[in-house]
Write a protein that holds these residues in place. Structure first.
Motif, short mmCIF file in Angstrom:
data_model
loop_
_atom_site.label_atom_id
_atom_site.label_comp_id
_atom_site.label_asym_id
_atom_site.label_seq_id
_atom_site.Cartn_x
_atom_site.Cartn_y
_atom_site.Cartn_z
N THR A 164 -6.69 0.74 10.56
CA THR A 164 -6.39 2.36 10.30
C THR A 164 -5.16 3.32 11.34
O THR A 164 -4.71 2.07 11.82
CB THR A 164 -7.46 2.65 11.51
OG1 THR A 164 -8.13 4.35 11.20
CG2 THR A 164 -7.68 2.73 12.95
N LEU A 201 -5.95 -3.44 -2.43
CA LEU A 201 -6.93 -2.29 -1.40
C LEU A 201 -8.52 -2.22 -2.15
O LEU A 201 -8.47 -2.25 -3.45
CB LEU A 201 -6.18 -1.12 -1.84
CG LEU A 201 -6.99 0.52 -1.52
CD1 LEU A 201 -6.71 0.42 0.25
CD2 LEU A 201 -6.54 1.75 -2.13
N TRP A 220 -6.46 8.02 8.96
CA TRP A 220 -6.45 6.21 8.20
C TRP A 220 -6.84 5.48 7.65
O TRP A 220 -7.06 4.07 8.51
CB TRP A 220 -5.03 7.04 6.87
CG TRP A 220 -5.10 6.43 5.60
CD1 TRP A 220 -6.34 6.74 4.39
CD2 TRP A 220 -4.47 5.87 5.01
NE1 TRP A 220 -5.83 5.87 3.09
CE2 TRP A 220 -5.21 5.57 3.31
CE3 TRP A 220 -2.82 4.69 5.32
CZ2 TRP A 220 -4.55 4.46 2.50
CZ3 TRP A 220 -2.50 3.56 4.08
CH2 TRP A 220 -3.13 3.94 2.68
N ILE A 227 0.86 -0.98 0.66
CA ILE A 227 -0.37 0.59 -0.11
C ILE A 227 1.09 1.55 -0.51
O ILE A 227 2.09 1.47 0.78
CB ILE A 227 -0.90 -0.02 1.04
CG1 ILE A 227 -2.11 -1.42 1.17
CG2 ILE A 227 -1.88 1.31 1.32
CD1 ILE A 227 -2.44 -1.38 2.86
N TRP A 262 -11.01 -0.20 0.12
CA TRP A 262 -11.09 1.19 -0.34
C TRP A 262 -10.48 1.59 0.89
O TRP A 262 -9.88 1.03 1.69
CB TRP A 262 -12.57 1.58 0.03
CG TRP A 262 -13.01 0.80 1.52
CD1 TRP A 262 -13.91 -0.18 0.81
CD2 TRP A 262 -13.30 1.51 2.53
NE1 TRP A 262 -14.86 -0.49 2.29
CE2 TRP A 262 -14.21 0.37 3.33
CE3 TRP A 262 -12.65 2.04 3.39
CZ2 TRP A 262 -14.74 0.37 4.46
CZ3 TRP A 262 -12.75 2.44 4.65
CH2 TRP A 262 -13.88 1.58 5.28
N GLN A 263 -10.68 3.31 0.94
CA GLN A 263 -9.91 4.34 1.03
C GLN A 263 -10.91 5.09 2.17
O GLN A 263 -11.32 5.62 1.36
CB GLN A 263 -7.90 4.41 1.24
CG GLN A 263 -8.24 5.26 0.03
CD GLN A 263 -8.02 6.09 0.40
OE1 GLN A 263 -7.21 7.15 1.28
NE2 GLN A 263 -8.94 7.71 -0.59
N ASP A 300 -1.71 6.20 -2.06
CA ASP A 300 -2.95 5.32 -2.26
C ASP A 300 -4.02 6.35 -1.49
O ASP A 300 -5.37 6.14 -1.10
CB ASP A 300 -2.98 3.87 -1.76
CG ASP A 300 -2.39 3.24 -2.84
OD1 ASP A 300 -2.48 3.39 -3.83
OD2 ASP A 300 -2.06 2.08 -1.68
N VAL A 301 -3.29 7.31 -0.07
CA VAL A 301 -4.35 8.15 -0.23
C VAL A 301 -4.97 9.35 -0.82
O VAL A 301 -4.16 9.51 -1.39
CB VAL A 301 -2.91 9.20 1.31
CG1 VAL A 301 -4.18 10.25 2.02
CG2 VAL A 301 -2.15 7.42 1.98
N THR A 338 -8.51 1.91 6.24
CA THR A 338 -7.78 0.93 4.84
C THR A 338 -9.05 -0.52 4.90
O THR A 338 -8.99 -0.71 5.53
CB THR A 338 -7.19 0.73 3.76
OG1 THR A 338 -5.87 0.49 5.15
CG2 THR A 338 -5.80 2.18 3.84
#
Length: 191
Positions: free
Chosen positions: A32, A66, A56, A3, A68-69, A41-42, A58
């Motif tokens: 988290t 991944l 954050w 990630i 979702w985030q 990915d943020v 995920t």
């Protein structure tokens, strides 16, 4: 599993808080922590102030991909300290908040306890967490684009894009929420 949290100079700061994880009943993982990054990915980081952080959250599948985030917070510092999975595949994240902007709607002192509920894909409600497009998962607390069985809570400005058929069971406005329809866009309510 990889990630991408952000650029190299932010990586150590981004991972400086303890990462917490839970396994859902769908053999997925929700992780988290607190971040200071807005790349990789943020998406959706709320501030550029030095020292400010966001929760954050995920969700990863059993292979580590991944799903979702979400970056949750405001202009100041928000730190996630606990996470719990929910039966619908979502989670409850608890921690502290210093903001009164963005996702944090009120601050009663310097640092408040802040608890956030993110619904899973089998939920029956979706709430906006930021201004955005109806067909973008980053706009919604539920982690998916609303479907015909979801009750939708509009707290932000949402645009239904050109020729898109948005669906919901019911639409509830909460100020300053607004819905904008582009050319040929429509909203189908199933109730």
């Amino acid at each position: 599993m990889t990630i991408t949290v952000g650029s190299a100079n932010k990586l150590l700061k981004s991972l400086s808080s303890v990462l917490l994880q839970v396994q859902t009943n769908q053999d997925e993982y929700i992780i988290t922590g607190s971040i200071q990054s807005r790349d990789g990915d943020v998406t959706g980081f709320h501030s550029s102030y030095p020292g400010s952080t966001d929760y954050w959250v995920t969700k990863l599948n059993s292979s580590g991909a991944l799903i979702w985030q979400k970056a949750l917070g405001g202009r100041e510092r928000e730190d996630a300290v606990a996470i719990f999975s929910t039966a619908d595949g979502g989670c409850i994240v608890a921690g502290s908040a210093e903001s009164s902007t963005g996702d944090v709607t009120i601050n009663l002192g310097y640092t408040d306890a802040w608890i956030v509920r993110l619904n899973g894909p089998n939920s029956t409600s979706c709430t906006t967490i930021s201004n955005g497009s109806w067909n973008s998962t980053s706009t919604w607390s539920c982690g998916h684009i609303p479907i015909s069985t979801d009750i939708v809570y509009l707290k932000h400005t949402v645009v239904i894009p050109d020729n898109y058929a948005a669906k919901a069971r019911k639409l509830i406005y909460e100020l300053p929420g607004a819905l904008k329809l582009s050319n040929g866009a429509r909203l189908q309510l199933s109730q």
